[in-house]
Scaffold this motif. Structure first.
Motif, mmCIF file in Angstrom:
data_model
loop_
_atom_site.group_PDB
_atom_site.id
_atom_site.type_symbol
_atom_site.label_atom_id
_atom_site.label_comp_id
_atom_site.label_asym_id
_atom_site.label_seq_id
_atom_site.Cartn_x
_atom_site.Cartn_y
_atom_site.Cartn_z
ATOM 1 N N ALA A 1 0.833 -1.212 0.000
ATOM 2 C CA ALA A 1 0.000 0.000 0.000
ATOM 3 C C ALA A 1 0.867 1.262 0.000
ATOM 4 O O ALA A 1 0.593 2.210 -0.739
ATOM 5 N N LEU A 2 1.931 1.266 0.814
ATOM 6 C CA LEU A 2 2.765 2.470 0.867
ATOM 7 C C LEU A 2 3.635 2.596 -0.384
ATOM 8 O O LEU A 2 3.928 3.705 -0.830
ATOM 9 N N GLY A 3 4.014 1.458 -0.964
ATOM 10 C CA GLY A 3 4.741 1.490 -2.236
ATOM 11 C C GLY A 3 3.877 2.117 -3.325
ATOM 12 O O GLY A 3 4.323 3.008 -4.061
ATOM 13 N N ASP A 4 2.620 1.681 -3.421
ATOM 14 C CA ASP A 4 1.702 2.248 -4.418
ATOM 15 C C ASP A 4 1.447 3.731 -4.127
ATOM 16 O O ASP A 4 1.481 4.567 -5.028
ATOM 17 N N LEU A 5 1.200 4.037 -2.852
ATOM 18 C CA LEU A 5 0.917 5.434 -2.493
ATOM 19 C C LEU A 5 2.097 6.350 -2.847
ATOM 20 O O LEU A 5 1.908 7.450 -3.371
ATOM 21 N N ALA A 6 3.304 5.879 -2.560
ATOM 22 C CA ALA A 6 4.493 6.685 -2.856
ATOM 23 C C ALA A 6 4.551 7.003 -4.350
ATOM 24 O O ALA A 6 4.839 8.136 -4.753
ATOM 25 N N ARG A 7 4.239 5.997 -5.180
ATOM 26 C CA ARG A 7 4.249 6.206 -6.632
ATOM 27 C C ARG A 7 3.200 7.256 -7.033
ATOM 28 O O ARG A 7 3.476 8.150 -7.809
ATOM 29 N N TRP A 8 2.010 7.149 -6.471
ATOM 30 C CA TRP A 8 0.941 8.088 -6.810
ATOM 31 C C TRP A 8 1.306 9.498 -6.366
ATOM 32 O O TRP A 8 1.005 10.467 -7.058
ATOM 33 N N ARG A 9 1.936 9.618 -5.211
ATOM 34 C CA ARG A 9 2.285 10.952 -4.721
ATOM 35 C C ARG A 9 3.427 11.546 -5.537
ATOM 36 O O ARG A 9 3.473 12.761 -5.756
ATOM 37 N N ARG A 10 4.335 10.694 -6.017
ATOM 38 C CA ARG A 10 5.391 11.213 -6.906
ATOM 39 C C ARG A 10 4.783 11.734 -8.207
ATOM 40 O O ARG A 10 5.331 12.617 -8.841
ATOM 41 N N GLY A 11 3.627 11.171 -8.574
ATOM 42 C CA GLY A 11 2.922 11.610 -9.781
ATOM 43 C C GLY A 11 2.172 12.925 -9.584
ATOM 44 O O GLY A 11 1.439 13.350 -10.468
ATOM 45 N N GLY A 12 2.308 13.537 -8.426
ATOM 46 C CA GLY A 12 1.733 14.868 -8.237
ATOM 47 C C GLY A 12 0.406 14.899 -7.498
ATOM 48 O O GLY A 12 -0.310 15.893 -7.536
#
Ligand code: C2E
Ligand code: MG
Ligand code: MG
Ligand code: MG
Length: 244
Positions: free
Chosen positions: A56-67
């Motif tokens: 979940a945090l891996g996915d969230l980190a990716r989404w947050r890097r996407g802005g």
């Protein structure tokens, strides 16, 4: 892992709840109701919590890097509150994925909290010290006193879907939801309604001042890829609003 969108009552996407699934070799995709009890029995819940937090945090980190500034909510079992192991798992997953603690909410059911209140209180205090947000899941369905609202470092109340189901037609349900919204806000917390299945329910929740909503009307739990399409849509909508 599947993600179910969490929105403001006005319809803005603010985050998601991570819901674990087991792709069983012969029985297909199983929901938590079909395997969590067995997992508790075989002492596998720490391993599940570790994996769920990592994914979940891996996915969230990716989404947050996407802005985006999305947040994720993760559920834990009663047995995860037995010792400080969970606190270490959470701290290490936040560090590994470089996610700010306030972007993570840990959902704990009333029933899990009351299993061993003193121990739960210690674990929750330690999680809160990390800066993680805490949510009371399935609020209103456990055999619990309101005393914990005085003692525990809670940020959010997540009203069980049993109360939302009849909110439009059943005056008693409406009264319970209204007073829960009032209590939640008087305590300085935010209120989430789960199990929103139709437009009538959403309308009443908005009228009563509920903050966040989640349910089939707004989005079913979905794999990460599908959730990413939703994020893209939301980002496009946001930039259109900025330009207009
Ligand atoms: P919960 O945390 O209260 O999650 C909400 C449940 O309601 C989810 O079931 C979700 O799919 C379902 N739901 C969402 N919207 C609607 C709606 O509009 N109508 C109806 N009828 N149902 C809706 P799910 O995914 O089967 O999860 C069941 C429970 O299993 C969760 O309840 C949570 O307590 C637990 N759980 C889920 N994921 C995890 C996990 O990663 N770890 C642990 N320890 N428990 C988990
Ligand atoms: Mg939950
Ligand atoms: Mg719930
Ligand atoms: Mg539930």
């Amino acid at each position: 892992m599947e993600y179910q969108p969490v929105l403001t009552v006005e319809g803005a996407l603010v985050g998601c709840e991570a819901l674990v699934r087991w792709d069983h070799p012969t029985r297909g995709r199983l929901s938590p109701g079909e395997f969590l009890e067995a997992a508790e029995r075989y002492k596998l819940t720490p391993a599940i919590a570790e994996r769920v937090l990592d994914v979940a945090l891996g996915d969230l980190a990716r989404w947050r890097r996407g802005g985006t500034r999305l947040t994720v909510s993760v559920n834990v079992s009663a047995s995860d509150l037995r010792d400080e192991g969970l606190v270490r798992l959470v701290a290490s997953a936040l560090l590994t994925h470089d996610v700010p603690p306030e972007a993570l909410t840990i959902e704990i059911t009333e029933t899990a909290m009351m299993h061993n209140p003193e121990q739960a209180q210690q674990v929750m205090a330690a999680l809160s010290d990390l800066g993680v947000r805490l949510s009371v899941d399935d609020y209103g369905t456990g055999y619990s006193s309101l005393e914990y609202l005085l003692k525990l470092p809670i940020n959010e109340i997540k009203l069980d879907r049993a109360f939302c189901r009849d909110i439009v037609t059943e005056l008693r349900a409406t009264a319970i939801v209204r007073s829960t919204v009032d209590l939640t806000h008087a305590l300085g917390l935010r209120m989430v309604a789960e199990g929103v299945e139709n437009a009538g329910t959403l309308f009443v929740l908005r009228e009563l001042g509920c903050d966040l909503v989640q349910g089939w009307l707004l989005g079913r739990p979905m794999p990460a890829q599908a959730f990413e399409l939703l994020i893209a849509q939301e980002l496009r909508r946001g930039s259109r609003e900025l330009l207009s």
